[in-house]
Design an enzyme around this catalytic site. Structure first.
Site, PDB file in Angstrom:
ATOM      1  CB  THR A 255      37.283  36.091  45.751  1.00  0.00           C
ATOM      2  OG1 THR A 255      36.335  35.152  45.839  1.00  0.00           O
ATOM      3  CG2 THR A 255      37.977  36.016  46.899  1.00  0.00           C
ATOM      4  CG  ASP A 256      36.025  37.591  39.249  1.00  0.00           C
ATOM      5  OD1 ASP A 256      34.965  37.142  39.218  1.00  0.00           O
ATOM      6  OD2 ASP A 256      36.845  38.239  38.208  1.00  0.00           O
ATOM      7  CB  ALA A 257      34.014  33.107  39.897  1.00  0.00           C
TER       8      ALA A 257
END
Length: 483
Positions: A255-257
């Site tokens: 995932t992105d942050a």
């Protein structure tokens, strides 16, 4: 009563955390020993190569197969060179050059540098097709606006990184290039059909999958036809039906942050977002940059609670942790390459410079750099011609506040070199350029995404396709200002 140790370890095995400062605190190493998948390094963690190598060794003392990740894209997004700017041009410059063999060499050089420091995963390349000139978060991080070109360079970048023994993580699936909002602050919407995505945004992902990319990062963007009201990060339709079943990806979905507003607001917080991402098919969850032990424990506890109340199936979390472990095993087994001559990036940046108009007669100019805010992804990295000027005067101004007459008086008989980033959308930038050029010899240097705007009456328009240290040197050399 504490968490079940086995379930806590399982939950930790899906998490990429972070820590403050140049030395990993005890809790960061202890969590690794307890099963944490790994940590992401940011600019605040990096002072110099010896210190970074010591940090990664300290983390490996916690567990030998810990994942150590970083956003080292080259160009405008650099962590290793955040204090000076990257010695490599970024993707837009490499795409403009059009030499896929060069792109592979640049990324292999970046990978070799990371591997030598003990970093095993690069959260790169950015493979988004930058189809929106006003995209505030991708821009020069993209290889371009043409899917075929972006796909070819994305595959080359992936191959280069992984030849150096560093896992590539292509981002941001299913494509962040058409957005005009920044997912760090809000949830952008790309309201197009799946067929448009397949034709415009997804070819680079197909290319990196074919090239063997070990990881793919999700986008916190909403594609209503696929994701409904939530982001792709929380969409099983995107992560399983599209990425895995249709495109055949078998590696780790990262995932992105989750601290970014595009995810956190949609989920009601980082910990609930972690549960939703796992349920959707993500394997390795980036918590973000601002992380402490308490946050990691809260996220792990939420995953364990979700296992208990039925929001998550144990088999799904075991699958996710297993893929994270497989990624770690690959990075340990991968061979590494030796370093590359340090002038590679500077030579490449020179090939990317484009000059429209005439540079003749540019003797002892006044260089005027226009202030431009940086994105969270970029961070506050130095940019511009300043470090490369040999006795040439430079001043810095805010475009919307600058007085054209005062600038003309200051320049006197000298021509003005106006340096900016994304000038076409910088408040006051186009107006200042046009006003100055109407009565004064002006050369414009565009170090951001160039778009189609060109200032009327400017003597020349110079495009660097990025603002890295290498791009700045290349522009100064093209203008004859380095010596």
């Amino acid at each position: 009563m504490g968490l079940d140790p086995g379930l806590r370890r399982l939950a930790l095995g899906t998490l990429l955390a972070a820590y403050p400062g140049p030395v990993p605190p005890d809790w960061a190493v202890d969590l690794v020993a307890d099963g944490l998948a790994g940590h992401t390094l940011f600019g605040t963690n990096i002072h110099d190569p010896a210190q970074v190598a010591a940090s990664t060794a300290a983390l490996r003392a916690g567990r030998a197969d810990v994942l150590i990740a970083i956003d080292e894209e080259g160009g405008d997004v650099t962590r290793l060179a955040h204090a000076t700017g990257s010695p490599y041009p970024g993707n837009a410059a490499l795409g403009a050059i059009g030499d896929v063999a060069l792109t592979r060499r640049v990324y292999q050089a970046i990978g070799a540098e990371l591997a030598a420091l003990g970093i095993s995963v690069n959260l790169a390349p950015t493979v988004d097709v930058n189809s929106a000139d006003d995209n505030p978060v991708i821009g020069t991080r993209s290889f371009g606006a043409e899917p075929v070109r972006v796909a070819a360079h994305s595959a080359a970048a992936t191959a280069g990184l992984q030849a150096a023994g560093v896992a590539a993580c292509a981002k941001h699936f299913p494509g962040h290039g058409a957005t005009v909002a920044d997912s760090h602050y809000e949830l952008p919407t790309v309201d197009v059909s799946p067929d448009v995505l397949r034709q415009r945004d997804l070819p680079p992902f197909a290319a990196v999958i074919a090239a063997g990319a070990k990881a793919v990062m999700t986008a916190h963007i909403r594609v209503p036809a696929l994701t409904g009201d939530g982001p792709a990060t929380f969409s099983r339709t995107v992560l399983v039906d599209l990425l895995r079943d249709e495109y055949g990806f078998t590696g780790a979905v990262v995932t992105d942050a989750l601290e970014m507003k595009g995810a956190a607001l949609a989920a009601g917080g980082i910990a609930p977002g972690a549960v939703r991402a796992l349920a959707a098919g993500a394997d390795l969850l980036c918590i973000g940059a601002k992380v402490d032990a308490g946050l990691v424990e809260r996220v792990a506890a939420e995953i364990v609670a979700a296992l208990g109340d039925g929001r998550l199936a144990r088999a799904r979390v075991e699958q996710a942790a297993g893929r994270a472990a497989e990624l770690a095993a690959w990075t340990r087994a991968a061979g590494t390459t030796t370093g590359t001559p340090t002038d590679l990036g500077y030579a490449a940046a020179r090939r990317a410079v484009r000059v429209e108009g005439v540079l003749a007669g540019l003797d002892h100019p006044l260089v005027v750099q226009l202030h431009a805010a940086s994105t969270i992804a970029e961070g506050r990295v130095p940019w511009g011609l300043g470090p490369h000027l040999n006795g040439t005067e430079e001043i810095r101004v805010v475009a919307a506040e600058a007085d054209p007459d005062a600038l003309r008086r200051h320049a006197g008989t000298r021509p003005i070199v106006l340096v900016g980033r994304h000038l076409h959308r910088l408040p006051g930038g186009p107006e200042l350029a046009a006003t100055l050029a109407a009565t004064h010899p002006v050369i414009v240097v565009e170090m951001g995404w160039p778009a189609n705007w060109r200032p009327v009456d400017a003597r020349a328009f110079v495009t660097t396709y990025g603002a890295s240290h290498a791009n700045g040197r290349a522009a100064a050399e093209a203008l004859g200002l380095t010596g």
